[in-house]
Write a protein that holds these residues in place. Structure first.
Motif, PDB file in Angstrom:
ATOM      1  N   ARG A 260     -87.421 106.023  25.948  1.00 17.39           N
ATOM      2  CA  ARG A 260     -87.136 104.685  25.421  1.00 17.39           C
ATOM      3  C   ARG A 260     -86.875 103.757  26.594  1.00 17.39           C
ATOM      4  NH1 ARG A 260     -82.038 102.816  21.953  1.00 17.39           N
ATOM      5  NH2 ARG A 260     -81.199 104.627  23.037  1.00 17.39           N
ATOM      6  N   ASN A 261     -87.659 102.717  26.715  1.00 19.49           N
ATOM      7  CA  ASN A 261     -87.486 101.690  27.740  1.00 19.49           C
ATOM      8  C   ASN A 261     -87.332 100.349  27.037  1.00 19.49           C
ATOM      9  OD1 ASN A 261     -88.398 103.918  29.242  1.00 19.49           O
ATOM     10  ND2 ASN A 261     -89.254 102.597  30.818  1.00 19.49           N
ATOM     11  N   ALA A 262     -86.388  99.549  27.479  1.00 20.56           N
ATOM     12  CA  ALA A 262     -86.167  98.262  26.826  1.00 20.56           C
ATOM     13  C   ALA A 262     -85.606  97.258  27.820  1.00 20.56           C
ATOM     14  CB  ALA A 262     -85.213  98.409  25.634  1.00 20.56           C
ATOM     15  N   SER A 263     -85.968  96.001  27.602  1.00 17.49           N
ATOM     16  CA  SER A 263     -85.447  94.888  28.387  1.00 17.49           C
ATOM     17  C   SER A 263     -85.141  93.737  27.440  1.00 17.49           C
ATOM     18  CB  SER A 263     -86.467  94.443  29.447  1.00 17.49           C
ATOM     19  OG  SER A 263     -86.081  93.232  30.062  1.00 17.49           O
ATOM     20  N   SER A 264     -83.883  93.268  27.447  1.00 16.56           N
ATOM     21  CA  SER A 264     -83.460  92.156  26.598  1.00 16.56           C
ATOM     22  C   SER A 264     -82.868  91.071  27.485  1.00 16.56           C
ATOM     23  CB  SER A 264     -82.415  92.607  25.576  1.00 16.56           C
ATOM     24  OG  SER A 264     -82.879  93.693  24.803  1.00 16.56           O
ATOM     25  N   ALA A 265     -83.151  89.820  27.150  1.00 16.61           N
ATOM     26  CA  ALA A 265     -82.656  88.723  27.986  1.00 16.61           C
ATOM     27  C   ALA A 265     -82.349  87.500  27.139  1.00 16.61           C
ATOM     28  CB  ALA A 265     -83.666  88.374  29.073  1.00 16.61           C
ATOM     29  N   LEU A 266     -81.253  86.847  27.471  1.00 19.38           N
ATOM     30  CA  LEU A 266     -80.877  85.545  26.910  1.00 19.38           C
ATOM     31  C   LEU A 266     -80.937  84.535  28.046  1.00 19.38           C
ATOM     32  CD1 LEU A 266     -79.776  83.912  24.474  1.00 19.38           C
ATOM     33  CD2 LEU A 266     -77.476  84.434  25.327  1.00 19.38           C
ATOM     34  N   GLU A 267     -81.729  83.490  27.870  1.00 19.59           N
ATOM     35  CA  GLU A 267     -81.969  82.537  28.956  1.00 19.59           C
ATOM     36  C   GLU A 267     -81.620  81.124  28.516  1.00 19.59           C
ATOM     37  OE1 GLU A 267     -85.899  80.797  31.213  1.00 19.59           O
ATOM     38  OE2 GLU A 267     -85.654  82.988  31.133  1.00 19.59           O
ATOM     39  N   LEU A 268     -80.965  80.383  29.410  1.00 21.02           N
ATOM     40  CA  LEU A 268     -80.633  78.978  29.181  1.00 21.02           C
ATOM     41  C   LEU A 268     -81.162  78.161  30.342  1.00 21.02           C
ATOM     42  CD1 LEU A 268     -79.197  76.673  27.673  1.00 21.02           C
ATOM     43  CD2 LEU A 268     -77.121  77.249  28.982  1.00 21.02           C
ATOM     44  N   ARG A 269     -82.077  77.226  30.048  1.00 13.40           N
ATOM     45  CA  ARG A 269     -82.609  76.303  31.045  1.00 13.40           C
ATOM     46  C   ARG A 269     -82.095  74.907  30.735  1.00 13.40           C
ATOM     47  NH1 ARG A 269     -88.151  77.949  33.393  1.00 13.40           N
ATOM     48  NH2 ARG A 269     -88.317  80.165  32.869  1.00 13.40           N
ATOM     49  N   SER A 270     -81.722  74.183  31.781  1.00 15.25           N
ATOM     50  CA  SER A 270     -81.167  72.846  31.597  1.00 15.25           C
ATOM     51  C   SER A 270     -81.699  71.902  32.663  1.00 15.25           C
ATOM     52  CB  SER A 270     -79.639  72.874  31.678  1.00 15.25           C
ATOM     53  OG  SER A 270     -79.095  73.738  30.707  1.00 15.25           O
ATOM     54  N   ASP A 271     -82.133  70.719  32.238  1.00  9.94           N
ATOM     55  CA  ASP A 271     -82.466  69.639  33.155  1.00  9.94           C
ATOM     56  C   ASP A 271     -81.234  68.776  33.325  1.00  9.94           C
ATOM     57  OD1 ASP A 271     -85.123  70.482  33.401  1.00  9.94           O
ATOM     58  OD2 ASP A 271     -85.715  69.377  31.596  1.00  9.94           O
ATOM     59  N   LEU A 272     -80.713  68.714  34.558  1.00 11.58           N
ATOM     60  CA  LEU A 272     -79.459  68.028  34.828  1.00 11.58           C
ATOM     61  C   LEU A 272     -79.717  66.692  35.515  1.00 11.58           C
ATOM     62  CD1 LEU A 272     -77.562  71.154  36.189  1.00 11.58           C
ATOM     63  CD2 LEU A 272     -77.657  70.317  33.827  1.00 11.58           C
ATOM     64  N   ALA A 273     -78.673  65.932  35.710  1.00 15.46           N
ATOM     65  CA  ALA A 273     -78.788  64.626  36.361  1.00 15.46           C
ATOM     66  C   ALA A 273     -79.179  64.800  37.825  1.00 15.46           C
ATOM     67  CB  ALA A 273     -77.459  63.880  36.252  1.00 15.46           C
ATOM     68  N   GLY A 274     -79.818  63.767  38.374  1.00 14.96           N
ATOM     69  CA  GLY A 274     -80.160  63.777  39.791  1.00 14.96           C
ATOM     70  C   GLY A 274     -81.298  64.701  40.148  1.00 14.96           C
ATOM     71  N   GLY A 275     -82.154  65.057  39.179  1.00 14.89           N
ATOM     72  CA  GLY A 275     -83.294  65.917  39.467  1.00 14.89           C
ATOM     73  C   GLY A 275     -82.950  67.383  39.586  1.00 14.89           C
TER      74      GLY A 275
END
Length: 596
Positions: A260-275
């Motif tokens: 059994r092989n498994a990969s789980s991921a929770l990802e948060l991407r954010s565009d912030l001020a100033g580039g």
């Protein structure tokens, strides 16, 4: 290997090149620059990457009809596969002459190399669930940490930009059966998708000294879902492969095990001020094998937090971040075993700079490993565009690999092992006469101190001193409307400098050629690999070989397609690992449906 094999392939290459130039018209507008993320941990056009980057596209994957990731990789320059028999059997990847556990494998950016036996289980990764593969050759520990001495393979799972539905059924030699189904949808506010793939085969005798078949079954799944909230995007993804495979022990006793092989991921991407932009990934991986005739098992669990911040300042682009790992590796074999916890903390900083014909990339990483202390790894690379056709590049890198739990505590393990330290130099020249053709020459030089090898005298793993790897790769590619052609030639030496002997399972020369002919919506392809001789454990010699695959795709209307492959067309008898059989001539076919 025989010179006649190279001569025949070069003649074929020249004839196909002439035919392609004589018949193709203008390049189709749909051929656009690829965007890659693995070279620098941030999206960029592939032509701006300083180090060599290879992309295996979805079209390449479909054309190959490969049964697993290892089958997709074996025709790529600088990559060699060592296989312990047929489907589902243990498989090793050797990149640019380095060890099998020196190649880092990612799934959607998440490291899946286990903490027990460093090499990732590439033989369990189903191509049906892969959208594309990015291959970066050379040391990359400054970006990704331990294991990335030879290079990085990033498997990017299926995604589409619209609603889609796919399905296929297949079968072939060795009573092989396969089924695949996937569906998904993407809108401006979010996306969701699910794919399932089943492989089942009776296999063939894995060892050369037996006639008993060894079977394999694998049910794989891939799920992703994401939602956008203003300047933020949050996503959840999960990949798994589970099933069983049959094999032989040292005494030719038939055994089987569940994996059994498994990969789980929770990802948060954010565009912030100033580039500024931020990406936070929290992931969990599991790599587990349970032996069915005993209580033996191998299990690796890893929790990781990977955060990076990107920002631009003038001609510079900066990437910095934090990397935290908590890992547990456990195993039991022959009445003994281990249970080891490992914590790793790292910070990294990268810089990309471009002005006029000049481009640079620099990266540094400080790793605090709770077993092996602090290590600083780095990369420094430079590219100079001579004119619109010619580009020069050069790079140096310092990388390391921490011994895994099996190296230290498993059978033949040695708790006193030191980390492997690599210093690499590479240089290249690229020529792009037009949008269709490309020629690349890459030279590489890698010294690895304290390389870990099994010592037959003491019957344990030891740091052998210094391994010296020297190599050159020549690559020519043509992509047109009717023809796609690719030829690669590799010449290298990989030696244990202390003993003056070749490192096992690496050929000193190889030549690969792939050609695809488009007949409207239909395609016909051939792939040929000619590999020189190699040695194995105990200095056994394995002869060189030439293997060829023939593939075809027949479009049945807009949505249906019939795919076929003849594996080992020449019915070559060869071994990539001493005593283990490779696949004889065989045939496979599947019928697929696509709606979008």
């Amino acid at each position: 290997m025989a010179r006649t094999g190279y001569g025949a392939l070069l003649a074929l290459l020249l004839s196909c090149s002439v035919a392609a130039q004589a018949t193709d018209g203008n390049l189709e507008s749909e051929i656009e620059a690829d965007i890659v993320v693995t070279a620098t941990r941030t999206p960029m056009p592939i032509e701006q990457a300083i180090v060599p980057v290879t992309v295996i596209t979805r079209q390449d994957i479909e054309q190959s009809l490969a049964s697993d990731l290892a089958e997709l990789l074996r025709f790529e320059a600088g990559i060699e596969i060592g296989r312990n028999g047929g489907p589902g059997q243990g498989t090793s990847v050797f990149m640019r002459g380095t060890e099998s556990n020196h190649t880092l494998v990612l799934i959607d950016g998440v490291r899946i190399n286990p903490g027990t036996v460093g090499g990732a289980a590439v033989h369990y990764i189903a191509p049906e669930l892969i959208e594309r593969i990015e291959i970066v050759k050379g040391a990359r520990s400054a970006l990704f940490g331990t294991d990335a001495i030879g290079g990085v393979i990033n498997v990017i799972t299926r995604r589409r930009d619209h609603a889609w539905l796919e399905a296929s059924l297949g079968g072939g030699s060795f009573n092989t059966r396969s089924a695949y189904a996937a569906a998904g949808r993407r809108t401006e506010s979010g996306d969701i998708g699910l794919g399932l793939n089943l492989q089942d085969t009776d296999g063939f005798p894995a060892r050369t000294d037996t006639v008993i078949d060894r079977g394999y079954e694998n049910l794989s799944a891939n799920f992703h879902a994401g939602k956008r909230f203003g300047d933020h995007y949050i996503s959840l993804r999960h990949w798994r492969a589970a099933g069983s495979n049959e094999y032989f022990d040292f005494f030719l006793t038939p055994l089987d095990q569940d994996f059994r092989n498994a990969s789980s991921a929770l990802e948060l991407r954010s565009d912030l001020a100033g580039g500024l932009s931020s990406k936070l990934v929290v992931s969990h991986i599991l790599d587990e094998i349970e032996q069915n005739q005993s209580a033996d098992f191998v299990r690796s669990k890893r929790n990781t937090l990977d955060w990076q911040l990107d920002w631009a300042a003038g001609d510079h682009r900066w990437i910095g971040g934090l990397y935290l790992v908590d890992e547990n590796a456990a195993a039991a074999a022959f009445g003994s075993g281990f249970d080891a916890d490992t914590k790793v903390r790292a910070v990294f900083l990268e810089n990309l700079w471009a002005r006029g014909p000049h481009r640079t990339f620099t990266a540094v990483r400080l790793t605090d490993h709770d077993t092996f202390g602090n290590h600083v790894t780095w990369n420094a690379e430079y590219a100079f565009t001579l004119d619109e056709h010619w580009t020069l590049n050069a790079g140096i890198g310092h990388a390391f690999r921490a011994p895994d739990a099996t190296d230290r505590f498993g059978f033949g393990g040695n708790p006193s092992l030191d980390p492997e330290i690599a210093d690499e130099v590479q240089a290249g020249l690229s020529y792009r006469p037009n949008a269709r053709h490309s020629i690349d020459l890459e030279l590489y030089y890698n010294d690895i101190e304290d390389l870990i090898e099994f010592d037959l005298a003491s019957f344990e793993l030891r740091n052998i001193g210094v391994a010296e790897i020297r190599g050159a790769e020549l690559r020519w590619e043509y992509r047109g409307d009717r023809y796609s052609l690719l030829a690669t030639l590799v010449r290298q030496s990989a030696e244990n400098a202390a003993a003056g002997v070749r490192l096992p399972r690496r050929a000193e020369e190889s030549l690969a050629f792939k050609a695809v002919r488009n007949f409207g919506p239909h395609r016909l392809g051939v792939a040929v690999l000619a590999s020189g001789d190699r040695t194995d454990i105990g200095n056994q010699r394995l002869a060189g070989y030439v293997v060829a695959n023939l593939t075809g795709q027949l479009a049945l209307g807009d949505r249906w397609r019939l795919n076929a492959r003849i594996e080992n067309l020449l019915d070559a008898q060869y071994e990539t690992v001493a005593g283990f059989r490779m696949q004889e001539r065989s045939a496979f076919v599947d019928l697929s449906y696509q709606w979008q």
